[in-house]
Write a protein that holds these residues in place. Structure first.
Motif, PDB file in Angstrom:
ATOM      1  N   ASP A 198      31.350  -5.799 -26.525  1.00  0.00           N
ATOM      2  CA  ASP A 198      30.166  -6.516 -26.012  1.00  0.00           C
ATOM      3  C   ASP A 198      29.995  -7.887 -26.650  1.00  0.00           C
ATOM      4  OD1 ASP A 198      29.433  -4.369 -24.336  1.00  0.00           O
ATOM      5  OD2 ASP A 198      28.410  -3.382 -25.992  1.00  0.00           O
ATOM      6  N   SER A 213      20.790 -12.314 -23.151  1.00  0.00           N
ATOM      7  CA  SER A 213      20.837 -11.534 -24.382  1.00  0.00           C
ATOM      8  C   SER A 213      20.018 -12.211 -25.479  1.00  0.00           C
ATOM      9  CB  SER A 213      22.298 -11.408 -24.837  1.00  0.00           C
ATOM     10  OG  SER A 213      22.392 -10.892 -26.131  1.00  0.00           O
ATOM     11  N   HIS A 225      29.406 -10.747 -25.600  1.00  0.00           N
ATOM     12  CA  HIS A 225      28.394 -11.658 -25.070  1.00  0.00           C
ATOM     13  C   HIS A 225      26.994 -11.296 -25.553  1.00  0.00           C
ATOM     14  CE1 HIS A 225      31.165 -13.912 -22.587  1.00  0.00           C
ATOM     15  NE2 HIS A 225      31.707 -12.765 -22.213  1.00  0.00           N
ATOM     16  N   LEU A 226      26.869 -10.194 -26.260  1.00  0.00           N
ATOM     17  CA  LEU A 226      25.570  -9.832 -26.804  1.00  0.00           C
ATOM     18  C   LEU A 226      25.364 -10.565 -28.126  1.00  0.00           C
ATOM     19  CD1 LEU A 226      25.487  -5.981 -26.152  1.00  0.00           C
ATOM     20  CD2 LEU A 226      24.367  -7.784 -24.845  1.00  0.00           C
ATOM     21  N   PHE A 248      24.916 -16.935 -24.062  1.00  0.00           N
ATOM     22  CA  PHE A 248      24.330 -15.644 -24.398  1.00  0.00           C
ATOM     23  C   PHE A 248      23.175 -15.188 -23.517  1.00  0.00           C
ATOM     24  CE2 PHE A 248      26.477 -16.802 -28.322  1.00  0.00           C
ATOM     25  CZ  PHE A 248      27.141 -15.624 -28.603  1.00  0.00           C
ATOM     26  N   SER A 249      22.447 -16.090 -22.874  1.00  0.00           N
ATOM     27  CA  SER A 249      21.302 -15.653 -22.076  1.00  0.00           C
ATOM     28  C   SER A 249      21.783 -14.714 -20.971  1.00  0.00           C
ATOM     29  CB  SER A 249      20.589 -16.861 -21.468  1.00  0.00           C
ATOM     30  OG  SER A 249      19.983 -17.607 -22.490  1.00  0.00           O
ATOM     31  N   THR A 289      23.509  -9.944 -30.622  1.00  0.00           N
ATOM     32  CA  THR A 289      23.475  -9.077 -31.796  1.00  0.00           C
ATOM     33  C   THR A 289      24.880  -8.760 -32.301  1.00  0.00           C
ATOM     34  OG1 THR A 289      21.401  -8.136 -31.023  1.00  0.00           O
ATOM     35  CG2 THR A 289      22.578  -6.880 -32.700  1.00  0.00           C
ATOM     36  N   THR A 290      25.866  -8.735 -31.403  1.00  0.00           N
ATOM     37  CA  THR A 290      27.241  -8.471 -31.819  1.00  0.00           C
ATOM     38  C   THR A 290      27.747  -9.569 -32.743  1.00  0.00           C
ATOM     39  OG1 THR A 290      27.616  -7.371 -29.705  1.00  0.00           O
ATOM     40  CG2 THR A 290      29.551  -7.955 -30.962  1.00  0.00           C
TER      41      THR A 290
END
Length: 199
Positions: free
Chosen positions: A29, A157, A31-32, A154-155, A34-35
């Motif tokens: 993931d 996210s 593109h998240l 990222f949006s 938090t990752t």
């Protein structure tokens, strides 16, 4: 069948490589947002032996906005306080995960200090936006980096607390300490976001 030659090879700049293949740098993931935060925390908790602090790694992450965070740790950017890094920045190859996070950010600020000397520099992607500047050095050794993740990448996210195991595959022998603060209005620190993390 066509022949494969050098003409078939495309050499990518570092920032472009990260943006085209983020999973190589941040895992699942990619593109998240938090990752990316999680990957940077893990990298700060597990410095290489040439830059590892004399005591346990001590890491504090702070979520500043939905797509902005800072991370402070107690090790320099390179061995012996070296600051000869990517594209002439103070961000050395010992912080390649941090450099990958900078590559997906619109702006990154890095402050690093060692032996009474401190430098501050702004990056655009992983490249310097200008020269580094001397700043007042706090005690000890450490680095603070502030990332403003690119909303185009990222949006929709937004950042949240890391939920993955913060242990790297090859952990250091000295247990590390990690704290997370969320400075967004109404968020605050939540239980379980701090404390000792075995390295």
């Amino acid at each position: 069948m066509s022949e494969y030659s050098a003409a078939n090879i495309t050499v990518l700049e570092f920032d472009e490589s990260v943006r085209q293949r983020p999973s190589m740098y941040f895992g699942a993931d990619p593109h998240l947002a938090t990752t990316v935060l999680t990957a940077v925390v893990i990298a700060s908790l597990h410095p290489g032996p040439r830059v590892a602090p004399s005591g346990p790694p001590d890491v504090t992450a702070e979520i500043l906005d939905d797509l902005a965070f800072s991370i402070t740790d107690n090790w320099p950017t390179g061995p012996g306080g070296s600051t000869d890094g990517h594209y002439g920045s103070v961000l050395t190859s010992y912080r390649w995960v941090h450099a990958a996070a900078a590559a997906v950010s619109t702006q990154t600020t890095i402050e690093t200090w060692y032996a009474g000397h401190a430098l501050r520099q702004q990056l655009a992607g992983s490249r310097p936006a200008g020269p580094s500047h001397d700043v007042d050095a706090p005690g000890g050794t450490g680095t603070t980096m502030t990332f403003r993740l690119d909303p185009a990448f990222f949006s929709p996210s937004i950042l949240d607390a890391p939920t993955l195991d913060l242990h790297a595959e090859v952990c250091c022998d000295v247990p590390g300490r990690f704290r997370l603060r969320d400075s967004r209005p109404g968020r605050g620190s939540r239980p379980g976001q701090g404390g000792a993390i075995s390295g």
